[in-house]
Design a protein around this motif. Structure first.
Motif, short mmCIF file in Angstrom:
data_model
loop_
_atom_site.label_atom_id
_atom_site.label_comp_id
_atom_site.label_asym_id
_atom_site.label_seq_id
_atom_site.Cartn_x
_atom_site.Cartn_y
_atom_site.Cartn_z
N ARG A 7 -42.59 58.98 96.85
CA ARG A 7 -43.68 58.17 97.41
C ARG A 7 -43.31 56.71 97.62
N LYS A 8 -42.12 56.48 98.10
CA LYS A 8 -41.74 55.12 98.50
C LYS A 8 -42.44 54.79 99.81
N THR A 9 -42.67 53.52 100.06
CA THR A 9 -43.35 53.14 101.30
C THR A 9 -42.44 53.32 102.50
N GLU A 10 -43.05 53.47 103.67
CA GLU A 10 -42.28 53.64 104.90
C GLU A 10 -41.37 52.44 105.16
N LYS A 11 -41.83 51.25 104.85
CA LYS A 11 -41.00 50.05 105.04
C LYS A 11 -39.78 50.07 104.14
N THR A 12 -39.96 50.52 102.91
CA THR A 12 -38.83 50.61 101.98
C THR A 12 -37.80 51.62 102.48
N ILE A 13 -38.28 52.76 102.92
CA ILE A 13 -37.39 53.81 103.43
C ILE A 13 -36.66 53.32 104.67
#
Length: 53
Positions: A35-41
């Motif tokens: 559940r990492k954020t899309e920006k982090t990914i």
């Protein structure tokens, strides 16, 4: 929202070893499952692609 990419070129990334691309893909899937954020990914994947190129 389209993202600009001025760090690496897709034409160069296409020449990268398929095994390295698979490793990146697996890491992205793992981050999504954690559940990492899309920006982090996105940032992580972009950094790795810069390293590969």
């Amino acid at each position: 929202m389209p993202r600009r990419n001025r760090i690496y070129k897709d034409s160069i990334y296409k020449q990268i070893n398929k095994e390295n691309k698979q490793i990146l893909s697996n890491d992205v899937l793992e981050m999504k499952s954690n559940r990492k954020t899309e920006k982090t990914i996105y940032q992580y994947a972009t950094d790795i692609k810069m390293f590969f190129c």
